[in-house]
Write a protein that holds these residues in place. Structure first.
Motif, PDB file in Angstrom:
ATOM      1  N   LYS A 255     -18.598  -0.542  14.702  1.00 50.55           N
ATOM      2  CA  LYS A 255     -17.314  -0.271  15.351  1.00 50.55           C
ATOM      3  C   LYS A 255     -16.329  -1.409  15.081  1.00 50.55           C
ATOM      4  O   LYS A 255     -15.150  -1.169  14.778  1.00 50.55           O
ATOM      5  CB  LYS A 255     -17.516  -0.083  16.859  1.00 50.55           C
ATOM      6  N   ALA A 256     -16.797  -2.647  15.160  1.00 47.44           N
ATOM      7  CA  ALA A 256     -15.932  -3.795  14.903  1.00 47.44           C
ATOM      8  C   ALA A 256     -15.430  -3.780  13.464  1.00 47.44           C
ATOM      9  O   ALA A 256     -14.252  -4.058  13.194  1.00 47.44           O
ATOM     10  CB  ALA A 256     -16.681  -5.093  15.187  1.00 47.44           C
ATOM     11  N   ALA A 257     -16.318  -3.443  12.513  1.00 47.93           N
ATOM     12  CA  ALA A 257     -15.917  -3.380  11.110  1.00 47.93           C
ATOM     13  C   ALA A 257     -14.859  -2.306  10.902  1.00 47.93           C
ATOM     14  O   ALA A 257     -13.861  -2.530  10.198  1.00 47.93           O
ATOM     15  CB  ALA A 257     -17.133  -3.109  10.222  1.00 47.93           C
ATOM     16  N   MET A 258     -15.056  -1.142  11.516  1.00 53.12           N
ATOM     17  CA  MET A 258     -14.096  -0.055  11.361  1.00 53.12           C
ATOM     18  C   MET A 258     -12.735  -0.445  11.929  1.00 53.12           C
ATOM     19  O   MET A 258     -11.691  -0.192  11.320  1.00 53.12           O
ATOM     20  CB  MET A 258     -14.627   1.201  12.048  1.00 53.12           C
TER      21      MET A 258
ATOM     22  N   PHE B  77      -9.175  -0.778   9.674  1.00 53.86           N
ATOM     23  CA  PHE B  77      -7.973  -0.011   9.973  1.00 53.86           C
ATOM     24  C   PHE B  77      -6.828  -0.896  10.464  1.00 53.86           C
ATOM     25  O   PHE B  77      -5.662  -0.529  10.339  1.00 53.86           O
ATOM     26  CB  PHE B  77      -8.271   1.086  10.997  1.00 53.86           C
ATOM     27  N   SER B  78      -7.162  -2.042  11.026  1.00 61.06           N
ATOM     28  CA  SER B  78      -6.122  -2.942  11.528  1.00 61.06           C
ATOM     29  C   SER B  78      -5.537  -3.825  10.432  1.00 61.06           C
ATOM     30  O   SER B  78      -4.422  -4.327  10.565  1.00 61.06           O
ATOM     31  CB  SER B  78      -6.689  -3.841  12.640  1.00 61.06           C
ATOM     32  N   ALA B  79      -6.268  -4.022   9.351  1.00 64.91           N
ATOM     33  CA  ALA B  79      -5.817  -4.911   8.278  1.00 64.91           C
ATOM     34  C   ALA B  79      -4.595  -4.331   7.578  1.00 64.91           C
ATOM     35  O   ALA B  79      -4.459  -3.109   7.447  1.00 64.91           O
ATOM     36  CB  ALA B  79      -6.940  -5.116   7.271  1.00 64.91           C
ATOM     37  N   PRO B  80      -3.687  -5.177   7.115  1.00 67.48           N
ATOM     38  CA  PRO B  80      -2.519  -4.700   6.371  1.00 67.48           C
ATOM     39  C   PRO B  80      -2.936  -4.142   5.010  1.00 67.48           C
ATOM     40  O   PRO B  80      -4.025  -4.426   4.516  1.00 67.48           O
ATOM     41  CB  PRO B  80      -1.663  -5.954   6.218  1.00 67.48           C
ATOM     42  N   ALA B  81      -2.068  -3.345   4.434  1.00 71.61           N
ATOM     43  CA  ALA B  81      -2.323  -2.796   3.098  1.00 71.61           C
ATOM     44  C   ALA B  81      -2.037  -3.876   2.061  1.00 71.61           C
ATOM     45  O   ALA B  81      -0.954  -3.946   1.483  1.00 71.61           O
ATOM     46  CB  ALA B  81      -1.456  -1.568   2.860  1.00 71.61           C
ATOM     47  N   ASP B  82      -3.015  -4.729   1.841  1.00 75.00           N
ATOM     48  CA  ASP B  82      -2.864  -5.902   0.987  1.00 75.00           C
ATOM     49  C   ASP B  82      -3.553  -5.651  -0.353  1.00 75.00           C
ATOM     50  O   ASP B  82      -4.785  -5.749  -0.471  1.00 75.00           O
ATOM     51  CB  ASP B  82      -3.486  -7.117   1.688  1.00 75.00           C
ATOM     52  N   ALA B  83      -2.764  -5.329  -1.375  1.00 77.01           N
ATOM     53  CA  ALA B  83      -3.338  -5.013  -2.686  1.00 77.01           C
ATOM     54  C   ALA B  83      -4.097  -6.195  -3.269  1.00 77.01           C
ATOM     55  O   ALA B  83      -5.133  -6.021  -3.919  1.00 77.01           O
ATOM     56  CB  ALA B  83      -2.222  -4.577  -3.639  1.00 77.01           C
ATOM     57  N   ARG B  84      -3.613  -7.417  -3.050  1.00 77.69           N
ATOM     58  CA  ARG B  84      -4.300  -8.592  -3.571  1.00 77.69           C
ATOM     59  C   ARG B  84      -5.694  -8.734  -2.962  1.00 77.69           C
ATOM     60  O   ARG B  84      -6.668  -9.019  -3.671  1.00 77.69           O
ATOM     61  CB  ARG B  84      -3.479  -9.853  -3.294  1.00 77.69           C
ATOM     62  N   ALA B  85      -5.798  -8.536  -1.643  1.00 84.40           N
ATOM     63  CA  ALA B  85      -7.096  -8.660  -0.974  1.00 84.40           C
ATOM     64  C   ALA B  85      -8.065  -7.588  -1.444  1.00 84.40           C
ATOM     65  O   ALA B  85      -9.264  -7.857  -1.621  1.00 84.40           O
ATOM     66  CB  ALA B  85      -6.908  -8.582   0.542  1.00 84.40           C
ATOM     67  N   ILE B  86      -7.575  -6.368  -1.636  1.00 78.37           N
ATOM     68  CA  ILE B  86      -8.437  -5.291  -2.113  1.00 78.37           C
ATOM     69  C   ILE B  86      -8.877  -5.559  -3.540  1.00 78.37           C
ATOM     70  O   ILE B  86     -10.046  -5.370  -3.896  1.00 78.37           O
ATOM     71  CB  ILE B  86      -7.718  -3.936  -2.006  1.00 78.37           C
ATOM     72  N   ALA B  87      -7.970  -6.028  -4.376  1.00 78.40           N
ATOM     73  CA  ALA B  87      -8.318  -6.331  -5.765  1.00 78.40           C
ATOM     74  C   ALA B  87      -9.412  -7.392  -5.849  1.00 78.40           C
ATOM     75  O   ALA B  87     -10.281  -7.341  -6.724  1.00 78.40           O
ATOM     76  CB  ALA B  87      -7.077  -6.796  -6.525  1.00 78.40           C
ATOM     77  N   ALA B  88      -9.373  -8.353  -4.927  1.00 77.11           N
ATOM     78  CA  ALA B  88     -10.340  -9.452  -4.941  1.00 77.11           C
ATOM     79  C   ALA B  88     -11.751  -8.996  -4.603  1.00 77.11           C
ATOM     80  O   ALA B  88     -12.715  -9.747  -4.803  1.00 77.11           O
ATOM     81  CB  ALA B  88      -9.900 -10.547  -3.962  1.00 77.11           C
TER      82      ALA B  88
END
Length: 252
Positions: free
Chosen positions: A173-176, A180-191
């Protein structure tokens, strides 16, 4: 953390927690990788694929339930699941390597499983942080779907309410909530990508989660590709495979 339950809640897997279900194997110490949600789907009489035909009803339905492009991406996941992401990404990568056209197959959601030595192993691979690559694909879809800012405060609350009702453990639940709370950060996703194969998978999953006609989401995909140093050639093949998946989803 039980990754299978987390993915089942996100994609809408049904039958979780039933006696002998694969989801129970994960909490008992078995990996359950490769059979997890597929086994649950079969026991519920649903189509094959990691999502098992149950995307409607999962959190992904709230994310992708607006605009035609996102709905078709969600429907593609419904019929093909994360297994389709791996197959589509591998097909695009191979076509790029061999200078062949992409997106022309009649059934884009039933591609063969990538060879075991191809590097496209969603069932068993780990990302750059040493976590299950399937979690990275889920995070990529969430970020991409949020990238145009269409999720307002009311929709955020609906998502939080549904997360609370999924029957997840504290860690899941904490992970979910975090995802969902994290911003749409393309750099973080790419990493999150550890290999070129994972870059292709993460980009493909993201492409399925956006409306391709929305400028904000197109800019997000461009940023994602740029941060991963994804070549324009490979990106073009991945976009064609995502479009093929949408066409097939619309036809079924």
């Amino acid at each position: 953390m039980d990754v299978n339950k987390l993915l089942s809640g996100f994609l809408g897997g049904q039958g979780l927690g039933a006696p002998g279900a694969a989801g129970d194997q994960g909490s008992a110490g078995g990996s359950g990788r490769g059979t997890d949600v597929q086994a649950l789907a079969r026991s519920a009489g649903l189509p094959g694929g990691l999502a098992g035909g149950a995307a409607a009803g999962g959190l992904v339905a709230l994310l992708l339930g607006t605009k035609k492009g996102r709905k078709l991406g969600g429907k593609a996941l419904k019929y093909g699941g994360l297994a389709a992401v791996g197959g589509l990404a591998y097909k695009a990568w191979r076509d790029h390597q061999q200078n062949r056209p992409s997106g022309q197959e009649p059934d884009a959601l039933s591609l063969p499983k990538p060879p075991a030595d191809s590097g496209f192993d969603i069932d068993n691979d780990q990302d750059a942080q040493g976590q299950d690559i399937r979690l990275s694909l889920m995070r990529a879809m969430i970020a991409a779907a949020k990238s145009d800012g269409h999720i307002d405060a009311e929709e955020h609350q609906r998502i939080r309410d549904q997360i609370a009702d999924l029957g997840l453990g504290p860690a899941e639940k904490a992970a979910m909530f975090d995802y969902f709370s994290a911003p749409a950060d393309a750099r973080a996703i790419a990493a999150l990508a550890r290999t070129e194969a994972q870059q292709a998978e993460i980009y493909l999953a993201s492409a399925l989660a956006v409306d391709p006609d929305t400028p904000e989401e197109q800019r997000y995909l461009q940023d994602l590709a740029s941060h991963m140093s994804l070549s324009e050639g490979l990106r073009g093949h991945l976009d064609l495979e995502a479009a093929a998946a949408r066409r097939h989803a619309e036809a079924v």
